[in-house]
Design a protein around this motif. Structure first.
Motif, PDB file in Angstrom:
ATOM      1  N   GLU A   1       0.832  -1.199   0.000  1.00  0.00           N
ATOM      2  CA  GLU A   1       0.000   0.000   0.000  1.00  0.00           C
ATOM      3  C   GLU A   1       0.867   1.251   0.000  1.00  0.00           C
ATOM      4  OE1 GLU A   1      -2.895   0.110   3.126  1.00  0.00           O
ATOM      5  OE2 GLU A   1      -3.735  -1.852   2.591  1.00  0.00           O
ATOM      6  N   MET A   2       0.404   2.263  -0.700  1.00  0.00           N
ATOM      7  CA  MET A   2       1.000   3.595  -0.627  1.00  0.00           C
ATOM      8  C   MET A   2      -0.117   4.539  -0.174  1.00  0.00           C
ATOM      9  SD  MET A   2       4.262   3.444  -1.638  1.00  0.00           S
ATOM     10  CE  MET A   2       4.755   5.064  -2.212  1.00  0.00           C
ATOM     11  N   THR A   3       0.250   5.519   0.606  1.00  0.00           N
ATOM     12  CA  THR A   3      -0.757   6.425   1.160  1.00  0.00           C
ATOM     13  C   THR A   3      -0.430   7.870   0.831  1.00  0.00           C
ATOM     14  OG1 THR A   3      -1.076   4.917   3.022  1.00  0.00           O
ATOM     15  CG2 THR A   3      -1.886   7.146   3.292  1.00  0.00           C
ATOM     16  N   MET A   4      -1.445   8.600   0.426  1.00  0.00           N
ATOM     17  CA  MET A   4      -1.301  10.052   0.248  1.00  0.00           C
ATOM     18  C   MET A   4      -2.332  10.732   1.127  1.00  0.00           C
ATOM     19  SD  MET A   4      -0.822  10.436  -3.846  1.00  0.00           S
ATOM     20  CE  MET A   4      -0.304  12.154  -3.817  1.00  0.00           C
ATOM     21  N   LYS A   5      -1.859  11.572   2.024  1.00  0.00           N
ATOM     22  CA  LYS A   5      -2.769  12.308   2.901  1.00  0.00           C
ATOM     23  C   LYS A   5      -2.873  13.738   2.403  1.00  0.00           C
ATOM     24  CE  LYS A   5      -2.125   9.986   7.302  1.00  0.00           C
ATOM     25  NZ  LYS A   5      -1.495  10.102   8.625  1.00  0.00           N
TER      26      LYS A   5
END
Lengths: 68, 219
Positions: B109-113
């Motif tokens: 998973e990659m996350t962008m907030k």
């Protein structure tokens, strides 16, 4: 890596550790030195660890809660 | 397994599809449950879970495990007093976990907030006579954060082609996040594509790779 980047990286790492992933039924209560920790979010955990320790010593009932 | 069975407290870290996904000689040991394996760290019973060093240690172990293979991340705090107790808690999840790991093996998973400005102030408990009304208002407020639709479309145009799957999630009243499931070999391309969005006025925090967390839930 700058201090700011390191701080963000650490916060993000702990955010994922504490607030992501599958939740297993019957999780243990997180406690610090015998004080149940009210886990409202990463900021509370990070900000209140020292406070809670001091609070326990001062016999103050600071933010207690269970993880579940 | 001896380490795990002898430790006073077992902290569950992840669910893995194969025994070899938990490297020998690492800090984590494997406990077989059905046809999956749970990585655990044994610690003295008296060591509090909120110990900062322990948190960082587990975070480090998660990173090392992810280098080995895809796994389902377990939210920190799952601790058990024995292997038997751990097995009894996990046995009901085995079939679903095995299916997730089979479907998503090789993915991370990659996350962008994204911080969302202009969010309304959260409700004040004192403004409500009913606790239920307050909780409903609070829940509504937490889900109220929205990203500019044009920007979210741009994000999807640039990143969706690199993702196996992605989800938008409200994080709180002032931020939303995009969680992308991507192939392990695509992390650099994903990062590069995400960095092209720096040209926009919308700030964001990109992080990863992470184990299956959002995508580690039921299929």
């Amino acid at each position: 890596m700058s201090d700011r980047s390191e701080e963000l990286s650490l916060l993000e790492t702990l955010d994922h550790l504490l607030d992501r992933g599958v939740v297993i039924a019957g999780e243990a209560t997180i406690s610090i030195g015998g004080v149940d920790l009210l886990y409202l979010g990463l900021n509370v955990v990070l900000a209140n660890i020292d406070t809670l320790m001091r609070g326990r010593d001062m016999r103050l009932g600071v933010g207690t809660k269970k993880v579940e | 397994m001896d380490d795990a069975s002898q430790a006073a407290k077992l902290i569950a870290i992840g669910i893995h599809g194969q025994l070899s996904d938990i490297p020998d000689g690492g800090e984590a040991t494997a406990v077989g449950v059905g046809n999956v394996f749970v990585s655990v760290l044994g610690v003295p019973h008296e060591q509090p879970l909120a110990d900062r060093e322990l948190l960082l240690r587990v975070a480090g172990i998660r990173r090392q495990l992810l280098e080995s293979a895809t796994f389902i991340g377990i939210r920190y705090g799952a601790a058990f007093s024995s292997v038997e107790e751990l097995k009894s808690r996990f046995i009901g999840r085995v079939a679903n976990a095995a299916e997730i790991l089979r479907m998503r093996r090789g993915c991370v998973e990659m996350t962008m907030k994204f911080p969302v400005g202009g969010a309304a102030a959260p409700p004040d408990r004192h403004d409500f006579s009913s606790g239920g009304d307050y909780l409903r208002a609070l829940q509504f407020h937490r889900k109220a954060a929205k990203l500019d639709p044009e920007f979210s479309t741009l994000v999807e145009q640039r990143l969706a082609p690199l993702a196996v799957e992605f989800r938008w999630r409200p994080r709180d009243a002032s931020s939303v996040e995009l969680v992308a499931l991507i192939l392990r070999g695509e992390t650099d391309r994903f990062r590069a594509a995400a960095e092209t969005l720096r040209d926009s006025r919308q700030a964001f925090l990109l992080s990863g790779p992470w184990p299956l967390e959002v995508f580690g839930e039921a299929v």
